[in-house]
Motif scaffolding. Structure first.
Motif, PDB file in Angstrom:
ATOM      1  N   PRO A 292       0.821  -1.206   0.000  1.00 51.14           N
ATOM      2  CA  PRO A 292       0.000   0.000   0.000  1.00 51.14           C
ATOM      3  C   PRO A 292       0.857   1.259   0.000  1.00 51.14           C
ATOM      4  O   PRO A 292       1.959   1.288   0.536  1.00 51.14           O
ATOM      5  CB  PRO A 292      -0.799  -0.115   1.290  1.00 51.14           C
ATOM      6  N   GLY A 295      -1.623   7.179   2.986  1.00 57.37           N
ATOM      7  CA  GLY A 295      -2.401   6.916   4.186  1.00 57.37           C
ATOM      8  C   GLY A 295      -3.658   6.140   3.865  1.00 57.37           C
ATOM      9  O   GLY A 295      -3.967   5.874   2.704  1.00 57.37           O
ATOM     10  N   ALA A 296      -4.370   5.751   4.930  1.00 61.26           N
ATOM     11  CA  ALA A 296      -5.577   4.954   4.764  1.00 61.26           C
ATOM     12  C   ALA A 296      -6.602   5.689   3.916  1.00 61.26           C
ATOM     13  O   ALA A 296      -7.222   5.108   3.029  1.00 61.26           O
ATOM     14  CB  ALA A 296      -6.159   4.622   6.140  1.00 61.26           C
ATOM     15  N   VAL A 297      -6.773   6.979   4.171  1.00 58.28           N
ATOM     16  CA  VAL A 297      -7.773   7.751   3.431  1.00 58.28           C
ATOM     17  C   VAL A 297      -7.410   7.811   1.956  1.00 58.28           C
ATOM     18  O   VAL A 297      -8.257   7.623   1.081  1.00 58.28           O
ATOM     19  CB  VAL A 297      -7.890   9.171   4.021  1.00 58.28           C
ATOM     20  N   GLY A 298      -6.124   8.023   1.677  1.00 59.91           N
ATOM     21  CA  GLY A 298      -5.685   8.076   0.285  1.00 59.91           C
ATOM     22  C   GLY A 298      -5.946   6.767  -0.429  1.00 59.91           C
ATOM     23  O   GLY A 298      -6.240   6.753  -1.631  1.00 59.91           O
ATOM     24  N   GLN A 299      -5.840   5.639   0.300  1.00 58.10           N
ATOM     25  CA  GLN A 299      -6.064   4.342  -0.334  1.00 58.10           C
ATOM     26  C   GLN A 299      -7.531   4.112  -0.654  1.00 58.10           C
ATOM     27  O   GLN A 299      -7.867   3.432  -1.611  1.00 58.10           O
ATOM     28  CB  GLN A 299      -5.582   3.222   0.585  1.00 58.10           C
ATOM     29  N   LEU A 300      -8.413   4.676   0.198  1.00 57.27           N
ATOM     30  CA  LEU A 300      -9.843   4.436  -0.004  1.00 57.27           C
ATOM     31  C   LEU A 300     -10.329   5.083  -1.291  1.00 57.27           C
ATOM     32  O   LEU A 300     -11.163   4.526  -1.997  1.00 57.27           O
ATOM     33  CB  LEU A 300     -10.629   4.982   1.200  1.00 57.27           C
ATOM     34  N   ARG A 310     -12.775  14.829   1.328  1.00 55.11           N
ATOM     35  CA  ARG A 310     -12.442  13.739   2.259  1.00 55.11           C
ATOM     36  C   ARG A 310     -13.377  13.811   3.451  1.00 55.11           C
ATOM     37  O   ARG A 310     -12.950  14.059   4.588  1.00 55.11           O
ATOM     38  CB  ARG A 310     -10.990  13.867   2.696  1.00 55.11           C
ATOM     39  N   ALA A 315     -16.498   9.614   1.385  1.00 52.09           N
ATOM     40  CA  ALA A 315     -16.222   8.238   1.794  1.00 52.09           C
ATOM     41  C   ALA A 315     -17.279   7.288   1.247  1.00 52.09           C
ATOM     42  O   ALA A 315     -16.960   6.200   0.755  1.00 52.09           O
ATOM     43  CB  ALA A 315     -16.180   8.149   3.323  1.00 52.09           C
TER      44      ALA A 315
END
Lengths: 562, 254
Positions: A292, A295-300, A310, A315
Motif C-alpha cells: 500500500p 495513508g488509509a484515506v488516500g487508499q480508499l 475527504r 467516503a
C-alpha cells in the motif's frame, strides 16, 4: 452393535432425486412462512407465467388448429429454438437463476457427483418457469396430433419433454460455468469480452436474419427451419411434425441428438459445479498485492475521485465506487448495462425500420427518426438506473456499518447515485456517440444524450424510492446470478414496475422530440441533463426522508436469513 | 467521569420474531467505567438485545439510553458516543483493512489526517499491517474480528458494545484484544460484550449478567453473581443444562 468407526457404514437407503425435489419444495414453502406479501408476489408471478403460457400455447398450436401443415415445421423449429435460446441467455442477462438449493451446501455430504447433479437437475425442474414452459409447448403436441393423429402427438409429447430437459440443462450449465468464471478475478476481463462478443454477434445476426426474411420466399424459410430442426435447438420440438409429415425415421435420430446434448450439458455442469463447491468452501486466493502507498484515506479514494471531499459524502462515494468494481454481482450488472446499452438501440434503430423498408435490405441507412432514437435511449437510461432497484440488497448485512454510524438518508442516497453515475454516465455518453455515428447523424448526439440523461435521472429517483421500500436480501454466495426463490418473483415484478414508472416519467423527452423538430436537437442535452439531475435530486430528497425512518427495518430486510 | 448517567441503560426491551419471543423485557444498567459481560447460551437473545441497544434493530417495546442519550429518540447523539462490533454481520469486506478504517473514520465525520494516523496505529498494534492490500473478505476469521474491533475503536467512543469478540479468535489474538480492551476501560471507557466463554468473562469483567430464554436471570458484580462457586457452575445451574451420559449415543463408542 459396536461398529468400527474406520469402516464406512453402508447407507440404509440411496439418496435419490426425489429427496432433492422435496427439499427444494420444503425450502420454498418455508420461505413463504409468515410472509403474506411473498405469497402474493408468488401468486402474481404464477398468474403472469400462466398468461405467457397461454399465449405461447396458442401460438404453437395455431398451425394445428388452422390445419396449415406448411407452417407447422417452421413454428416448431423457430419457436422451440427461440425458447432454448431464451433459457440460455436470459438468466445471464436479466433474470438470474434460482439457487434455492445452493450446491455449496452439499459439499460435505457423501454424495457422488452423479447423484448430486441428478438431484439438483430434478430440483431445478420443479419450478414455475418449467411448468409454464410445459403448458406453452403443449401447443406443439396439439399441432402434431391435429396434423398426424395420435402417433405424431405421442412423438411430440416425448420431444417436448426432452426439449424441456434440454432447456433447463442448458440454463444451469451456462450460468454455473459463467459464475465460476466471474468468480475468479483474473478471468473477469475475459468474461466481459466474451459477453460483449456474444452480444456483438447478435446484432449482425439479426440483420442477416431480417434480410433473409425480407427477400426469402416460404420455401427458403422452410429450408432454414428444416436445418434448425436438425440442430439441438430445434431437434426435440420438431419430432411431432416429422411423424405427421411421414418422416418417422427422423424421430430416433433427433431424440438421440437431444439426449447427447443434454448429456454433454449435464457433464459440463457437473464439472463447474465441483469447482463452485470447492471454491465456496474456502481456498481463498492468497496472491500478494503490491504494498500500500499513502495513508488509509488516500487508499480508499480511487484516482477518478480526486475531486471528492475527504468527508462523509466522499467516503460513501468512494466505497460504492470500489464496490461496483470489486463485487462480482455488481460488476455483472455493469457489464450487462454496457452490452445491452450499446446493442439494443443499434438493433432497434437499424433493424426495426428494416421491416418497413423492404428494398434496402442490409444497407446501413438512417431509417431512424428522432422519436425512435429518443425512445430507445429512454429504454437504455431506464435499464441502467434499474440496477439500483435493490442497491441495499447488494450490501447485505454490511449495511449495518452505515446504520451504526447514523448516516443521514439523503446523503446516503445521493452518494450512491453519484458513485453509480461515475461508471454509467461515461457509458451513456459512449452509447449516444455510437448510436449517432452508426445512424450517420452526428447532429443527434445531443438529443440522444439528453434523452438518456433524463431517463437515467428519472430512473434514479424512482429506484431510490424502490430500493428503500422494496429491498430484499440476496444470498451470500459468490454466484452473481444467484437469488432466492421468493425474491426471484419479487425481483422481476419490482423491476418491471420501476421500469414502467421511470419510462413514464421520462416520456416528455420523446414528446418534445416529436413536437419541437430541429430546435430540439440543440435543446435536448441541456434540458435533458437538467431534468435528469433535478429528478435524481428530488428523488434522493424525498426517499432519503423515508430512509431515515426505516433504517433498522431496511437492514433487517436486506440481511439474509440463515 | 461522565457524571450521573449510566453508560448504557435498557428498560423493558422486548422483541418477537414471527410469534417467537426472542427477548422478553430486559432491564439493565451498565455503570460508566465498567467491564460488563453479557452471558448466555446459544439462542438466549444476546445478539437481539445488543442489536436493540445500539439501534440496529427496532424493539417492539422498551427503550435504551447511551450515556443519557435516547438511542431511538436522539440517535445522532447516542451513536456518536458508541462503538459497535456486531457478530454475524459482514463488514464492507471488499475493501482492504486500511480502506475499511478510512471509510469508518470519515463516516464518523473525523478529520482525514487523524483517520490516517489512527488507522496506521491500529493496524500496527493489531498486527494487520502485513495484510497489505489483501481484501477483508480474504482475511481469516481472527483477522476479521480484529479489523472489526479496530473499526469500532477508531473514533474513540465512550461506550464499546461487542458481540462475541472472542469467538473464532486464536489465543494470541485473544490476548491482544483483551489487553486493548483492558487499557480502554482503565482509560475511562466502558465495555459491554457478550460471550459464552466463562474463562474470559471471569478474567476480564467487573460486572456480569446472565441472559437465558430472553430474560435476565442473574445480574450484578462478578463476585456477587458467582459467590463462592465458579462462574461456570452458576451459569449451568441458571440455564439448566443437561449432561449426556447413559444409553443414548452408545453407537459413538466402539
Amino acid at each position: 452393535m459396536a461398529v468400527p468407526v474406520t469402516a464406512a457404514a453402508e447407507p440404509d437407503r440411496q439418496v435419490s432425486a426425489r429427496h432433492f425435489v422435496r427439499l427444494k419444495l420444503r425450502v420454498m414453502g418455508n420461505n413463504f412462512r409468515g410472509q403474506g406479501w411473498r405469497i402474493a408476489l408468488f401468486v402474481a408471478g404464477v398468474l403472469v407465467g400462466l398468461w405467457f403460457a397461454a399465449g405461447g400455447f396458442l401460438l404453437l398450436a395455431a398451425p394445428g388448429f388452422a390445419g396449415e401443415p406448411r407452417y407447422a415445421l417452421m413454428t416448431a423449429a423457430f419457436g422451440g429454438g427461440l425458447l432454448v435460446l431464451g433459457w440460455l441467455l436470459l438468466p445471464l442477462v436479466f433474470f438470474g437463476v434460482d439457487e434455492t438449493l445452493d450446491p455449496a451446501r452439499f459439499a460435505l455430504l457423501p454424495l457422488s457427483r452423479r447423484t448430486l447433479v441428478g438431484g439438483l437437475f430434478a430440483a431445478a425442474l420443479a419450478s414455475v418457469p418449467v411448468l409454464t414452459m410445459l403448458l406453452a409447448t403443449a401447443g406443439l403436441v396439439v399441432t402434431a396430433g391435429a396434423l398426424g393423429g395420435w402417433p405424431a402427438g405421442l412423438a411430440a409429447t416425448v420431444g417436448v419433454l426432452a426439449g424441456l430437459l434440454l432447456c433447463v440443462a442448458a440454463s444451469r450449465a451456462v450460468t454455473s460455468a459463467f459464475a465460476t468464471m466471474l468468480r475468479s478475478r483474473r478471468v473477469r476481463d475475459l468474461a466481459a469480452v466474451l459477453l460483449a462478443v456474444v452480444a456483438a454477434l447478435l446484432g449482425p445476426l439479426q440483420i442477416v436474419v431480417l434480410a433473409a426474411v425480407q427477400d426469402a420466399d416460404w420455401d427458403r424459410l422452410a429450408g432454414v427451419a428444416g436445418v434448425v430442426g436438425w440442430t439441438p435447438f430445434g431437434a426435440p420440438w420438431t419430432v411431432g411434425v416429422d411423424v405427421a409429415e411421414g418422416r418417422a425415421w427422423a424421430v430416433p435420430v433427433k431424440l438421440l441428438i437431444t439426449a447427447v446434448t443434454i448429456g454433454v450439458l449435464l457433464f459440463w455442469w457437473s464439472r463447474s459445479l465441483e469447482s463452485a463447491m470447492v471454491g465456496a468452501a474456502g481456498a481463498a486466493p492468497t496472491k500478494t498485492r503490491r504494498a500500500p502507498t499513502g495513508g488509509a484515506v488516500g487508499q480508499l479514494f480511487p484516482k477518478v475521485l480526486g475531486w471528492a471531499g475527504r468527508d462523509r459524502f466522499g467516503a460513501l462515494v468512494a466505497r460504492e465506487c470500489r464496490y461496483w468494481w470489486r463485487d462480482a454481482r455488481r460488476r455483472a450488472n455493469l457489464i450487462t448495462i454496457a452490452v445491452v446499452g450499446v446493442f439494443v438501440p443499434v438493433m432497434v434503430n437499424l433493424g426495426g425500420p428494416g421491416f418497413a423498408a423492404s428494398e434496402q435490405g442490409v444497407e446501413f441507412t438512417g431509417d431512424s427518426s428522432p422519436v425512435l432514437v429518443s425512445l430507445s435511449m429512454l429504454f437504455v437510461g431506464v435499464l441502467a438506473s434499474v440496477t439500483l432497484a435493490n442497491q441495499f440488497g447488494f450490501d447485505g448485512s454490511a449495511y449495518a456499518a452505515n446504520v451504526v454510524a447514523g448516516v443521514p438518508g439523503r446523503l446516503e442516497l445521493r452518494a450512491r447515485m453519484v458513485a453509480f453515475s461515475v461508471y454509467v454516465v461515461p457509458m451513456l455518453g459512449v452509447v449516444s456517440v455510437v448510436i449517432a455515428v452508426v445512424l450517420g447523424e452526428p447532429g443527434w448526439i445531443g438529443m440522444a444524450a439528453g434523452a438518456l440523461l433524463a431517463a437515467y435521472g428519472a430512473g434514479l429517483a424512482i429506484n431510490g424510492y424502490l430500493s428503500v421500500l422494496g429491498a430484499y436480501s440476496l444470498p451470500e454466495t459468490s454466484n452473481p446470478f444467484a437469488m432466492n426463490t421468493g425474491a426471484g418473483m419479487a425481483k422481476s415484478l419490482l423491476t418491471l414496475l420501476s421500469m414502467v414508472v421511470s419510462t413514464a416519467a421520462a416520456v416528455p423527452m420523446v414528446v418534445a422530440a416529436a413536437l419541437l423538430g430541429d430546435a430540439w436537437l440543440w435543446l435536448a442535452l441541456p434540458l435533458g441533463a437538467a431534468y435528469g439531475v433535478g429528478a435524481a435530486l428530488l428523488g434522493s430528497y424525498l426517499a432519503g426522508d423515508v430512509l431515515d425512518r426505516r433504517q433498522p427495518e431496511l437492514l433487517a430486510t436486506v440481511t439474509p436469513r440463515r | 467521569m461522565t457524571g450521573e448517567h449510566p453508560a448504557l441503560a435498557l428498560r423493558g426491551l422486548a422483541k418477537t420474531f414471527d410469534g417467537k419471543v426472542a427477548v422478553a423485557g430486559v432491564d439493565l444498567d451498565v455503570p460508566a467505567g465498567s467491564f460488563y459481560g453479557l452471558l448466555g447460551p446459544n439462542g438466549a437473545g444476546k445478539t437481539t438485545t445488543l442489536s436493540m441497544a445500539v439501534g440496529l434493530l427496532r424493539p417492539d417495546h422498551g427503550r435504551a439510553w447511551v450515556l443519557g442519550h435516547d438511542v431511538w429518540g436522539d440517535p445522532v447523539g447516542a451513536k456518536r458516543l458508541l462503538g459497535v462490533m456486531p457478530d454475524g454481520v459482514r463488514l464492507f469486506d471488499r475493501l482492504t483493512g486500511a480502506e475499511l478504517l478510512a471509510y469508518h473514520g470519515l463516516l464518523r465525520g473525523m478529520d482525514p489526517a487523524v483517520v490516517d494516523q489512527r488507522a496506521a496505529e491500529l493496524l500496527d498494534v493489531l498486527a494487520l499491517t502485513d495484510a497489505g492490500r489483501t481484501l477483508v473478505v480474504d482475511y481469516s476469521a481472527g483477522m476479521k474480528k480484529k479489523i472489526g474491533l479496530a473499526c469500532a475503536l477508531l473514533h474513540g467512543p465512550r461506550l464499546l458494545v461487542l458481540d462475541e469478540p472472542f469467538e473464532a479468535v486464536d489465543p494470541v489474538s485473544a490476548a491482544l484484544i483483551r489487553d486493548i480492551l483492558h487499557r480502554y476501560v482503565v482509560g475511562g471507557g466502558t465495555v459491554v460484550f457478550s460471550s459464552h466463554v466463562m474463562e474470559v468473562v471471569e478474567r476480564l469483567c467487573s460486572h456480569v449478567a446472565i441472559l437465558a430464554g430472553g430474560t435476565i436471570k442473574r445480574v450484578g458484580g462478578l463476585d456477587e453473581v458467582r459467590g463462592a462457586r465458579s462462574l461456570e457452575e452458576v451459569f449451568v445451574e441458571v440455564v439448566g443444562g443437561r449432561t449426556a451420559t447413559g444409553e443414548e449415543l452408545s453407537w459413538l463408542s466402539r
